[in-house]
Scaffold this motif. Structure first.
Motif, short mmCIF file in Angstrom:
data_model
loop_
_atom_site.label_atom_id
_atom_site.label_comp_id
_atom_site.label_asym_id
_atom_site.label_seq_id
_atom_site.Cartn_x
_atom_site.Cartn_y
_atom_site.Cartn_z
N THR A 1 -68.92 68.10 57.65
CA THR A 1 -68.63 68.93 56.48
C THR A 1 -67.18 69.37 56.48
N ASN A 2 -66.66 69.71 57.66
CA ASN A 2 -65.27 70.11 57.74
C ASN A 2 -64.33 68.98 57.37
N PHE B 1 -71.15 67.52 48.70
CA PHE B 1 -70.60 68.84 48.97
C PHE B 1 -69.87 69.42 47.79
N VAL C 1 -70.27 75.80 52.10
CA VAL C 1 -69.61 74.58 52.55
C VAL C 1 -68.16 74.56 52.11
N THR C 2 -67.93 74.68 50.81
CA THR C 2 -66.56 74.66 50.33
C THR C 2 -65.88 75.98 50.58
N SER D 1 -64.96 66.47 55.53
CA SER D 1 -65.14 66.10 54.12
C SER D 1 -64.41 67.04 53.18
N ILE D 2 -64.40 68.32 53.51
CA ILE D 2 -63.94 69.33 52.57
C ILE D 2 -62.54 69.86 52.85
N TRP E 1 -73.20 67.35 61.91
CA TRP E 1 -73.18 67.75 60.51
C TRP E 1 -72.07 68.74 60.21
N THR F 1 -68.43 59.63 56.99
CA THR F 1 -67.34 60.52 56.60
C THR F 1 -66.01 60.00 57.13
N PHE G 1 -79.24 71.29 57.05
CA PHE G 1 -78.38 70.47 57.89
C PHE G 1 -78.90 70.41 59.33
N LYS H 1 -71.65 62.09 51.31
CA LYS H 1 -71.28 63.41 51.81
C LYS H 1 -70.34 64.13 50.87
#
Length: 356
Positions: A198-199, A8, A17-18, A201-202, A194, A259, A244, A4
């Motif tokens: 993503t949140n 990203f 995403v970022t 992870s980033i 998902w 994650t 996603f 993940k």
């Protein structure tokens, strides 16, 4: 995070995403979301914390800073400004595809970077200056459209909360990961797995000093605008979000669980990826990406392999139109056995590494 995080910030899905994760939470920024009600009329305050992030997190610094999570949150988590670092020269990998009247440069990006790294010079800047068109993974739509897309693809209006869907042995770590962002433990409970992943992870990258504003996409977009170069996207926001949203529930939960497990390694993982990118070492990056992608063949196919094949087709077709093009996509797409270059080779098109 394994596949993940690497994906990203180094590869599979760019921009939004970022962009939303760091839009107002980057170096010197903050997380702050106003309280609000669910837009679809949900009235259960006890277990529904819905998105309303766009009011504050979206700062749209560039095409990357467009999407936010929107939910009713009561507080802000301040991030202290990071000191400006001394310049650190980077020589990321660059490839070129050409025929008699068309040249296409392929540049791999890391979507977020710390300040002080110099990479937009030498061969990369020369290739950019020679180009009359810039191509990114995505050109962001307006904020209202993006908000609508995220709400439609990333938020569940009813059913079990995300916390309830998690295995019991993951719930404490998940709650800690969310509260470590300065948010209430149930802040993501209406998110699909998902979007929560993503949140998680980033978003923490901002506290480590990474910022989308320093990422190549934003720098390249600003330079293109200043030079009057047109910028187009290989994909649309609908497509990227659809990748996603189209993942199976099993893959999404695996995504979130991995994650949560890998969050403690975030700092070292990111540092390794940036170092490999700065050294122009796609082989090392490919090894990490390929090892991590073994966790989920479904994710690998949807987010990496299939997209690389489509982009290779685009490059081959674009060779039929004279001109010089600068293509910038996540570095993970330009590394490994399923890279864009490998897909081009299958089509009889050769990509050559540009020497600095």
């Amino acid at each position: 995070m394994r596949w993940k995080l690497r994906g990203f910030v180094g590869g599979w899905v760019t921009g939004w995403v970022t962009g939303w994760a760091l839009a107002d939470g980057g170096a010197g920024g903050k997380w702050c979301v106003a309280a609000g009600r669910p837009t679809w009329g949900q009235t259960n305050n006890e277990d529904v914390v819905v998105l309303k992030l766009f009011s504050k997190i979206v700062s749209f610094r560039s095409a990357l800073s467009a999407i936010a999570m929107a939910f009713a949150l009561p507080a802000c988590a301040q991030v202290a400004p990071k000191p400006v670092q001394a310049a650190n020269d980077a020589d990321p990998a660059l490839w070129v595809v050409k025929d008699k009247d068309t040249t296409i440069y392929l540049f791999g990006t890391i979507h977020v970077l710390k300040p002080g790294m110099t990479w937009f010079d030498e061969a990369v800047k020369t290739a950019f200056d020679r180009s009359n068109q810039v191509v990114l993974e995505l050109v962001m739509p307006d904020p209202a459209k993006m908000q609508s897309l995220v709400m439609a693809t990333g938020v569940s209006k009813d059913g079990p909360t995300l916390t309830e869907q998690l295995p019991a042995d993951k719930r404490a770590a998940y709650a800690k990961a969310v509260t470590d962002l300065g948010l209430p433990a149930n802040a993501f409970d209406r998110f699909k797995p998902w979007l929560a992943a993503t949140n998680l992870s980033i978003a923490p990258l901002s506290k480590l000093g990474y910022d989308a504003a320093n990422g190549p996409e934003q720098v390249i977009t600003a330079a293109a605008k200043a030079a009057g170069k047109p910028v187009i996207g290989l994909e649309t926001a609908e497509q990227q979000l659809g990748y996603f949203g189209g993942l199976s529930q099993k893959a999404q939960m695996q995504f979130l669980g991995s994650t949560i497990d890998e969050l403690p390694k975030l700092e070292s993982t990111m540092a390794t990826m940036v170092d490999e990118w700065a050294k122009g070492d796609p082989e090392a990056l490919a090894k990490e990406m390929n090892d991590s992608l073994k966790d989920s063949p479904e994710v690998a196919k949807v987010l990496l392999v299939d997209r690389n094949a489509r982009w290779a087709e685009w490059v081959k077709t674009r060779l039929g139109t004279p001109g010089t093009v600068f293509v910038a996509v996540g570095a993970g797409h330009l590394a490994g056995k399923d890279s864009v270059q490998a897909q081009l080779a299958k089509l009889g098109v050769r990509a050559e590494r540009v020497k600095y």
